[in-house]
Design a protein around this motif. Structure first.
Motif, PDB file in Angstrom:
ATOM      1  N   VAL A  87       0.759  -1.048  -0.037  1.00  0.00           N
ATOM      2  CA  VAL A  87      -0.212   0.364   0.125  1.00  0.00           C
ATOM      3  C   VAL A  87       0.528   1.333   0.199  1.00  0.00           C
ATOM      4  CG1 VAL A  87      -2.099   1.164   1.465  1.00  0.00           C
ATOM      5  CG2 VAL A  87      -1.892  -1.195   1.782  1.00  0.00           C
ATOM      6  N   PRO A  88       1.191   1.635  -1.073  1.00  0.00           N
ATOM      7  CA  PRO A  88       1.626   2.910  -1.230  1.00  0.00           C
ATOM      8  C   PRO A  88       1.479   4.383   0.243  1.00  0.00           C
ATOM      9  CG  PRO A  88       0.897   2.954  -3.032  1.00  0.00           C
ATOM     10  CD  PRO A  88      -0.059   1.707  -1.687  1.00  0.00           C
ATOM     11  N   GLU A  89       0.836   5.066   0.338  1.00  0.00           N
ATOM     12  CA  GLU A  89       0.862   4.988   1.395  1.00  0.00           C
ATOM     13  C   GLU A  89       1.455   4.849   2.839  1.00  0.00           C
ATOM     14  OE1 GLU A  89      -3.060   8.426   1.783  1.00  0.00           O
ATOM     15  OE2 GLU A  89      -4.024   6.489   1.274  1.00  0.00           O
ATOM     16  N   PHE A  90       0.968   3.597   3.097  1.00  0.00           N
ATOM     17  CA  PHE A  90       1.640   3.296   4.376  1.00  0.00           C
ATOM     18  C   PHE A  90       2.709   3.066   4.403  1.00  0.00           C
ATOM     19  CE2 PHE A  90       3.942  -0.187   7.374  1.00  0.00           C
ATOM     20  CZ  PHE A  90       3.470  -0.150   8.585  1.00  0.00           C
ATOM     21  N   ARG A  91       3.604   3.045   3.048  1.00  0.00           N
ATOM     22  CA  ARG A  91       5.333   3.182   3.045  1.00  0.00           C
ATOM     23  C   ARG A  91       5.477   4.539   3.405  1.00  0.00           C
ATOM     24  NH1 ARG A  91       3.938   0.301  -1.695  1.00  0.00           N
ATOM     25  NH2 ARG A  91       4.459   2.215  -3.506  1.00  0.00           N
ATOM     26  N   ALA A  92       4.401   5.269   3.137  1.00  0.00           N
ATOM     27  CA  ALA A  92       4.803   6.920   3.390  1.00  0.00           C
ATOM     28  C   ALA A  92       4.718   7.089   5.263  1.00  0.00           C
ATOM     29  CB  ALA A  92       3.899   8.003   2.673  1.00  0.00           C
ATOM     30  N   VAL A  93       3.646   6.825   5.374  1.00  0.00           N
ATOM     31  CA  VAL A  93       3.439   6.912   6.534  1.00  0.00           C
ATOM     32  C   VAL A  93       4.732   6.155   7.846  1.00  0.00           C
ATOM     33  CG1 VAL A  93       1.981   5.935   8.895  1.00  0.00           C
ATOM     34  CG2 VAL A  93       0.886   6.856   6.662  1.00  0.00           C
ATOM     35  N   PHE A  94       4.919   4.497   7.310  1.00  0.00           N
ATOM     36  CA  PHE A  94       5.765   3.965   7.402  1.00  0.00           C
ATOM     37  C   PHE A  94       7.045   4.870   7.836  1.00  0.00           C
ATOM     38  CE2 PHE A  94       9.835   0.709   7.795  1.00  0.00           C
ATOM     39  CZ  PHE A  94       8.907  -0.204   8.583  1.00  0.00           C
ATOM     40  N   ALA A  95       7.401   5.060   6.326  1.00  0.00           N
ATOM     41  CA  ALA A  95       9.538   5.917   6.358  1.00  0.00           C
ATOM     42  C   ALA A  95       9.420   7.017   7.691  1.00  0.00           C
ATOM     43  CB  ALA A  95       9.332   6.103   5.273  1.00  0.00           C
ATOM     44  N   ALA A  96       8.265   7.867   7.314  1.00  0.00           N
ATOM     45  CA  ALA A  96       7.593   8.744   8.115  1.00  0.00           C
ATOM     46  C   ALA A  96       8.206   8.734   9.835  1.00  0.00           C
ATOM     47  CB  ALA A  96       6.711   9.622   7.874  1.00  0.00           C
ATOM     48  N   HIS A  97       7.343   7.188  10.556  1.00  0.00           N
ATOM     49  CA  HIS A  97       7.579   6.613  11.371  1.00  0.00           C
ATOM     50  C   HIS A  97       8.774   6.312  12.509  1.00  0.00           C
ATOM     51  CE1 HIS A  97       6.049   4.928  14.922  1.00  0.00           C
ATOM     52  NE2 HIS A  97       6.604   3.923  14.605  1.00  0.00           N
ATOM     53  N   VAL A  98       9.733   6.144  10.865  1.00  0.00           N
ATOM     54  CA  VAL A  98      11.187   5.696  11.400  1.00  0.00           C
ATOM     55  C   VAL A  98      11.395   7.174  11.382  1.00  0.00           C
ATOM     56  CG1 VAL A  98      12.721   4.869  10.730  1.00  0.00           C
ATOM     57  CG2 VAL A  98      10.878   3.932  10.286  1.00  0.00           C
ATOM     58  N   ALA A 116      11.585  16.267   7.581  1.00  0.00           N
ATOM     59  CA  ALA A 116      11.403  14.958   6.233  1.00  0.00           C
ATOM     60  C   ALA A 116      10.047  13.887   7.127  1.00  0.00           C
ATOM     61  CB  ALA A 116      13.149  13.953   6.285  1.00  0.00           C
ATOM     62  N   SER A 117       9.725  14.337   7.956  1.00  0.00           N
ATOM     63  CA  SER A 117       8.794  13.430   7.943  1.00  0.00           C
ATOM     64  C   SER A 117       7.407  13.869   7.963  1.00  0.00           C
ATOM     65  CB  SER A 117       8.787  12.986   9.587  1.00  0.00           C
ATOM     66  OG  SER A 117       7.665  12.504  10.048  1.00  0.00           O
ATOM     67  N   ALA A 118       7.822  15.643   7.885  1.00  0.00           N
ATOM     68  CA  ALA A 118       6.171  16.217   7.970  1.00  0.00           C
ATOM     69  C   ALA A 118       6.289  16.160   6.224  1.00  0.00           C
ATOM     70  CB  ALA A 118       6.195  18.004   7.850  1.00  0.00           C
ATOM     71  N   ALA A 119       7.635  16.308   5.355  1.00  0.00           N
ATOM     72  CA  ALA A 119       7.170  16.419   3.810  1.00  0.00           C
ATOM     73  C   ALA A 119       7.217  14.103   3.173  1.00  0.00           C
ATOM     74  CB  ALA A 119       8.731  16.595   3.421  1.00  0.00           C
ATOM     75  N   LEU A 120       7.548  14.057   3.592  1.00  0.00           N
ATOM     76  CA  LEU A 120       6.813  12.409   3.723  1.00  0.00           C
ATOM     77  C   LEU A 120       5.377  12.031   3.898  1.00  0.00           C
ATOM     78  CD1 LEU A 120       8.924  10.163   4.194  1.00  0.00           C
ATOM     79  CD2 LEU A 120       8.497   9.888   2.443  1.00  0.00           C
ATOM     80  N   LEU A 121       4.908  12.732   4.880  1.00  0.00           N
ATOM     81  CA  LEU A 121       2.939  12.588   5.018  1.00  0.00           C
ATOM     82  C   LEU A 121       2.397  13.850   4.079  1.00  0.00           C
ATOM     83  CD1 LEU A 121       3.968  12.881   8.243  1.00  0.00           C
ATOM     84  CD2 LEU A 121       2.716  10.914   7.496  1.00  0.00           C
TER      85      LEU A 121
END
Length: 418
Positions: free
Chosen positions: A20-31, A189-194
């Motif tokens: 799921v593309p959106e989850f990949r963004a959420v996951f990376a932002a979480h890291v 960077a997290s903000a940009a990903l989300l």
């Protein structure tokens, strides 16, 4: 695209979540957010100690990561539902980046540094709760949500294992203020990903809706109250060995190596248990084992009454950590029980409660250990915790047949928003 609902191997793997593309963004932002939080905690603690040479103020810097959670979770919980989720998440990251940026300004006083640390802790439960509620929008309310939430917990536990070590190494190369600048970058960077990786969704609750603030807006049925307690109560007891790790390692004569192993054992067991339950068990199996694991997860603490050495203590902690896999089944029940329009604040209250009870648990642990001794305090926490968990399991059984307790939302059979 629909989510399979069977309990077979095809439904039990984590790989489908990353599809799921959106989850990949959420996951990376979480890291990135987790790394930012951990590095900022270490760097700020060192900075405060360098400025004051006070162990008390340095320790208080860490404690302030727990105490304001209750304030943020109570007063700001409605924000998670009354504003679009993406805007809330991005806004929280930007606020955190701004607070940390102010910490890097030369000459910033101790009072302002601690106030900024409090501000981070107040914002944190809103961010965490909104993100968890967004997961249900991104992944649906079924098995994928449970696996996605499990992955974020695994990242959090792994970050504790790796992040503090990396943060310590980082501070050997750069000053605390420069390390804080790196944290500013991770939050941005997290903000940009989300912002770029998730789509806009309207607020779950109209801003003028007649709903009371904070926890009072949650459903008043016993089912939701019991589920919240099933998250909170075990956490209050599970932190006991962690809170006593330093004096216990000293009592065993195992030094800093033993201390490091004792601090790592519980999170390693937690990660292993979640990975096994998420990768090898289907959703129905995870729900079946939730209550037995809840009753057993604190049972290994009773072994401390036998005065175990370092190796035996590590085994006990690993077993207890693995038992926390009960949360995968509990996640499914909770998202099923809470109406969608209250989901953001429910997750915010859940996260705030978790951090608050852990902080309170650590304080009470110190009092108990001072009174009855280290091993007795851990074993006593095991006995009391097991009894409480068994009572919660009975309450969960009693409420699971109440109206609406087993109602499955339509979203469980699909992935809205993909």
């Amino acid at each position: 695209m629909s989510a399979p609902t069977g309990a077979g191997p095809a439904s039990a793997g984590y790989g489908r979540v990353f599809a799921v593309p959106e989850f990949r963004a959420v996951f990376a932002a979480h890291v990135l957010s987790m790394l930012g939080v951990i590095v900022s905690e270490i760097a700020l603690s060192v900075l405060v100690y360098d400025l004051t040479r006070s162990p008390l103020l340095s320790a208080l810097t860490f404690a302030l990561g727990f105490l304001p959670y209750a304030v943020g979770g109570t007063l700001l919980a409605p924000v998670a539902d009354r504003f679009p989720a993406r805007g809330v998440l991005v806004g929280c990251d930007v606020v955190c980046a701004g607070c940390v940026a102010l910490m890097t300004v030369p000459g910033t006083g101790i009072g302002l540094l601690l106030a900024l640390r409090c501000a981070l802790a107040v914002v944190s439960p809103v961010f965490s709760g909104t993100r968890m509620a967004t997961l249900a929008d991104v992944l649906g309310d079924g098995d994928l949500f449970v696996l996605g939430r499990s992955l974020l917990r695994i990242v959090a536990q792994s970050a504790l294992l790796v992040g503090y070590g990396l943060g310590g190494l980082l501070l050997t190369a750069v000053s605390p203020r420069h390390a804080l600048l790196i944290t500013v970058g991770t939050f941005l960077a997290s903000a940009a990903l989300l912002r770029c990786g998730t789509r806009h969704r309207p607020a779950r609750t109209r801003r003028g809706a007649d709903t009371p603030p904070g926890p009072r807006a949650l459903p008043t049925d016993r089912r939701v109250r019991v589920l919240l307690l099933m998250f909170w109560i075990p956490s209050a007891f599970s932190v006991v060995p962690e809170a006593l790790a330093a004096p216990y390692a000293d009592e065993l004569g195992s030094g800093s190596v033993g201390l490091g192993l004792l601090m790592c054992a519980l999170p390693v067991g937690t990660v292993a248990g979640e990975l096994f339950a998420g990768a090898r068990l289907g959703p129905k199996a995870r729900e079946r084992i939730a209550l037995p694991l809840l009753c057993l997860t604190l049972l290994p603490y009773l072994g401390y009454a036998l005065r175990p050495g370092l190796a035996a203590s590590l085994v006990l902690l690993l077993l207890s950590g693995a038992g926390s896999a009960y949360t995968l089944g509990l996640d499914q029940w909770f998202v099923r029980a809470v109406p969608r329009e209250l989901r953001g604040r429910a997750m915010t209250v859940l996260q705030a409660g978790l951090m608050t009870v852990q902080g309170v648990g650590m304080v009470l642990t110190g009092v108990a250990a001072q009174t009855v001794g280290l091993r007795t305090a851990v074993a006593g926490a095991g006995v009391t915790g097991v009894l409480c968990c068994c009572g919660l399991a009975m309450a969960a059984r009693a409420t699971e047949k109440e109206p609406g307790a087993e109602k499955r939302p339509k979203a469980e059979t699909g992935l809205p928003g993909i």
